[in-house]
Design an enzyme around this catalytic site. Structure first.
Site, PDB file in Angstrom:
ATOM      1  N   SER A  63       4.849 -11.417 -29.672  1.00 13.10           N
ATOM      2  CA  SER A  63       4.182 -12.649 -30.121  1.00 13.10           C
ATOM      3  C   SER A  63       2.719 -12.456 -30.516  1.00 13.10           C
ATOM      4  CB  SER A  63       4.279 -13.725 -29.040  1.00 13.10           C
ATOM      5  OG  SER A  63       5.542 -14.361 -29.091  1.00 13.10           O
ATOM      6  N   LYS A  66       1.625 -13.608 -33.904  1.00 16.79           N
ATOM      7  CA  LYS A  66       1.106 -14.943 -34.218  1.00 16.79           C
ATOM      8  C   LYS A  66      -0.393 -14.937 -34.505  1.00 16.79           C
ATOM      9  CE  LYS A  66       4.742 -17.391 -31.641  1.00 16.79           C
ATOM     10  NZ  LYS A  66       5.440 -16.391 -30.850  1.00 16.79           N
ATOM     11  N   SER A 123       2.584 -20.356 -27.426  1.00 15.26           N
ATOM     12  CA  SER A 123       3.283 -19.292 -28.146  1.00 15.26           C
ATOM     13  C   SER A 123       4.608 -19.780 -28.738  1.00 15.26           C
ATOM     14  CB  SER A 123       3.539 -18.085 -27.227  1.00 15.26           C
ATOM     15  OG  SER A 123       3.920 -16.953 -27.976  1.00 15.26           O
TER      16      SER A 123
END
Length: 388
Positions: A63, A66, A123
């Protein structure tokens, strides 16, 4: 002869004592991220690497992907292409994302502001996909923008396949590249309003109020940490790109492949402790400081203002003074209108002891439209009259 022997014995006796602090410092440095697969520690303003371990090893970023997604969102906000109040409608595809999510329903509308909360704090994979589709029209087009931005930033060991970081083949980055993405994201200072929050709420005006808790626990437990992004998948293990600021200095620490969340946080903490105990910075410019003005050809205005694109500092070992620091400004030649606010129009280079320590783009402060033919005629006539 006796004097020479005595001197030799003194040197032999003192040598271990003289080298002990150096060896201790090297040992301490080498153990900063001993159990991570890769890691890096940099100072934000200069990009100076303070520590690294396998920093160019290509690994799944989970993640932390991102960070690039947020760069493109903040860039669109900064250029006025979207606003925080815009309503984004979640597609069925966006709502179907697994993993971390804010549980968007197909057809549900949420503001850009709330979706940013969902990405930066919770997230949310569904929030990331909804914003990707909103900005580019499709996941494929958004991923193309992600990879184009990586190329613009000079990141040669990064390739994205989605805006979420969910496991997929040929999706990778490195500790070095992730740190550079972190630097880029931090140029948009308002992002800290999101990444620094330990908790927040979504859908506050409904009966489905949703509590977000930051996946980056250091935001609460390490003074000065205010971002940026965690990551975890079974393949990537525990990852974190963290940033912290103390005094005038901001640093970024990246860890890939820690075995547990505790281990990940411990290694990042050691890197941050090392940076703040050994280094300091002397600020030279703030973001948006006016540097100079430069002539524009065929513009609605004769000149455009050049401003700094980011904070600019000199990194120093603690106890050292900022001597022999020089600033060099080089503007683009023959600037022609139209020019958009934020266009790169020059470079600002900082040198210390005649060595380049940082280079940063200078940006146009305002839009300069192309001049009408009548304005060009009057301007030319005025110059002609003055020289006649």
């Amino acid at each position: 002869m006796k004097r020479t022997i005595v001197k030799l014995l003194v040197v032999i006796f003192l040598f271990p004592l003289m080298t002990q602090p150096v060896l201790a410092a090297e040992k301490k440095n080498s153990e900063l991220a001993d159990s991570a697969r890769s890691a890096i520690l940099i100072e934000r303003d200069t990009g100076k690497i303070l520590y690294e371990k396998n920093s160019n090893q290509e690994l799944p970023p989970a993640s932390m992907t991102k960070i690039m997604t947020m760069i493109l969102i903040m860039e669109a906000l900064d250029k006025g292409k979207i606003t925080l109040k815009d309503k984004v409608r979640a597609s069925e595809y966006a709502a179907s994302m697994g993993g971390s999510q804010i549980f968007l329903e197909p057809g549900e509308e949420m503001t850009v502001n709330d979706l940013l909360k969902g990405i930066a704090i919770g997230s949310g994979n569904d929030a990331s996909m909804a914003m990707a589709e909103y900005l580019a029209g499709s996941e494929e087009k958004f991923v193309a923008k992600m990879n184009q931005k990586a190329k613009e930033l000079g990141l040669t060991h990064t390739k994205f396949q989605n805006p979420t970081g969910l496991p997929v083949e040929n999706h990778y980055s490195t500790a070095h590249d992730m740190a550079m993405m972190g630097r880029e994201l931090l140029k948009y200072e308002k992002i800290i309003n999101y990444t620094s929050k330990y908790e927040a709420y979504l859908r506050t005006d409904t009966d489905k109020k949703f509590w977000l808790v930051n996946t980056n626990r250091l935001v609460k437990f390490y003074p000065g940490v205010d971002g940026l992004k965690t990551g975890f998948t079974g393949q990537a293990k525990y990852c974190l790109t963290a940033t912290a600021k103390k005094g005038n200095m901001r640093v970024l620490a990246v860890v890939f492949g820690a075995s547990t969340p505790k281990d990940r946080n411990n290694q990042v903490t050691k890197m941050l402790d090392y940076a703040f105990s050994q280094y300091t910075t002397k600020p030279l410019y703030k973001k948006g400081d006016v540097i100079t003005k430069i002539d524009v050809n065929k513009g609605s205005e004769d000149q455009v203002t050049a401003v700094t694109s980011e904070p600019i500092s000199v990194l120093l070992k603690k106890g050292n003074a900022a001597k022999d620091v020089k600033t060099e400004v080089k503007m683009n030649e023959k600037l022609n209108a139209p020019i958009q606010k934020g266009d790169k129009i020059g470079m600002l280079t900082i040198k210390k002891d005649n060595k380049v320590v940082s280079s940063s783009p200078l940006l146009a402060k305002e839009d300069i439209d192309a001049a009408s033919w009548w304005k060009i005629f009057k301007r030319t006539f005025s110059i002609f009259s003055q020289t006649s």
